[in-house]
Design an enzyme around this catalytic site. Sequence first.
Site, short mmCIF file in Angstrom:
data_model
loop_
_atom_site.label_atom_id
_atom_site.label_comp_id
_atom_site.label_asym_id
_atom_site.label_seq_id
_atom_site.Cartn_x
_atom_site.Cartn_y
_atom_site.Cartn_z
NE ARG A 244 -3.81 -2.21 2.54
CZ ARG A 244 -3.35 -3.59 3.04
NH1 ARG A 244 -2.05 -3.78 3.45
NH2 ARG A 244 -4.52 -4.48 2.65
CE LYS A 271 -8.19 -1.74 4.89
NZ LYS A 271 -8.50 -1.56 3.65
CG HIS A 334 -4.11 1.50 -3.41
ND1 HIS A 334 -4.83 0.42 -3.72
CD2 HIS A 334 -4.34 1.57 -2.17
CE1 HIS A 334 -5.08 0.06 -2.54
NE2 HIS A 334 -4.88 0.52 -1.60
NE ARG A 337 -2.55 -3.05 -2.01
CZ ARG A 337 -2.39 -4.23 -1.27
NH1 ARG A 337 -0.90 -4.34 -0.88
NH2 ARG A 337 -3.26 -4.94 -0.51
CG HIS A 360 -6.22 -8.46 0.01
ND1 HIS A 360 -6.29 -8.48 -1.57
CD2 HIS A 360 -5.84 -7.04 0.12
CE1 HIS A 360 -6.14 -7.69 -2.28
NE2 HIS A 360 -5.88 -6.56 -1.37
CE1 TYR A 370 -2.09 -12.88 8.12
CE2 TYR A 370 -3.59 -14.84 7.69
CZ TYR A 370 -2.80 -13.68 7.38
OH TYR A 370 -2.77 -13.61 5.91
#
Length: 409
Positions: A244, A271, A334, A337, A360, A370
Amino acid sequence: MPLSDTAIRTAKPGPKPLKLSDSGGLYLLLNPSGTKWWRLDYRFDGKRKTLSMGVYPDVSLKLARERRDEARKQIASGIDPGEHRKATKRARAELAANSFEAVARDWYAHHAAVLTDSTKEKLLRRLEVDVLPYLGSRPISEITAPDLLALIKRIEARGAFDIAKRMYNACGRIFRYAVAHGLCSRDPSRDIELRDVLRPVATRHHASVTHPKEVGALLRAIDGFTGALTTRCALKLAPLVFVRPGELRHAEWTEIDFDTHEWRIPAEKMKMREQHIVPLSSQAVAVLREIQQLTSAGRYVFPSERGGGRPMSENTVNAALRRMGYSNDEMTGHGFRSTASTLLHELGYPHQVIERQLAHGERNQVAAAYNFAEHLPERRAMMQQWADYLDKLKKGADVIPLDKGNAAA
């Protein structure tokens, strides 16, 4: 005899404080330093008291007498003017402490630690521009849904629909923070259904070039960019790492590992609030080595041209694309991406590998943890093959898509 302006102006200080009387208990205290203070002597409940009335000449003789007369009216009504002044100051202090601005800044300080640098900057700027000038001085407990609605509609009126939504959400969080701390009884944003208030706006995706020939032309234009070296290197690195824009411009040298060919972005900058690993192709390493000679003495890989230890401006890459002839509807920072996602899928790379490299949020919410290193071997191979593919596009060669077997390897 009452004082006159002439007598006050011409009065000379002495070795001791000098008392110049007017009338009704008002007098001017002339100190040896030359300062002149208005004072009022009065009696309340049988006690002698003194009230400060200001400093001459900021407070003129006329204004001092008006303040004296007001104080004497309070005394006649059974009010101690000194205690009344203290109570008024306390009330104002409490009002200021419970103003929307005071609570908003307290909320911001409480939550800023978990926000990325770019998010913190944008949020504070938007609050200071779009919210605080209109609601900041008001007690947060007195602000109603119509007040908040007027604020949101004011932002919408200039076409800033996304900012209107963001400020509605931010105000809601500030009100709920105030409720949790006993500063107001409820959150008025809950009385507003935003979709019934704001006009629906068609979703706009970030513009990007996705045809291989157009991508090749873009890469050649980047190589020919004649602006600042930091901007040129940021443009060259963007398609190779497709992070990003905020993550790119906030890249720090301490995050780059030339030995392992990795860029590890801390969770607080992401993010999704998860550490992110960007495998660096040999081409990406070459770009970083190029800019390293210029900026490695500082914190940021791409520092602001204006200095001050700040990162590159969020508008720098987009402005460079405009200079190169790409409109806002053709390509954005952006958009790199989208370019990578589209072409990598066309080249046959596994969706989950691409999505993980894009960082994502497609993950199982019931998972205990995670794994930020998920699919890392496949991602390393993909990033190098992607960089090689971009080199071929830049040369203008006829590129044959990789077969899926090799792509997934």
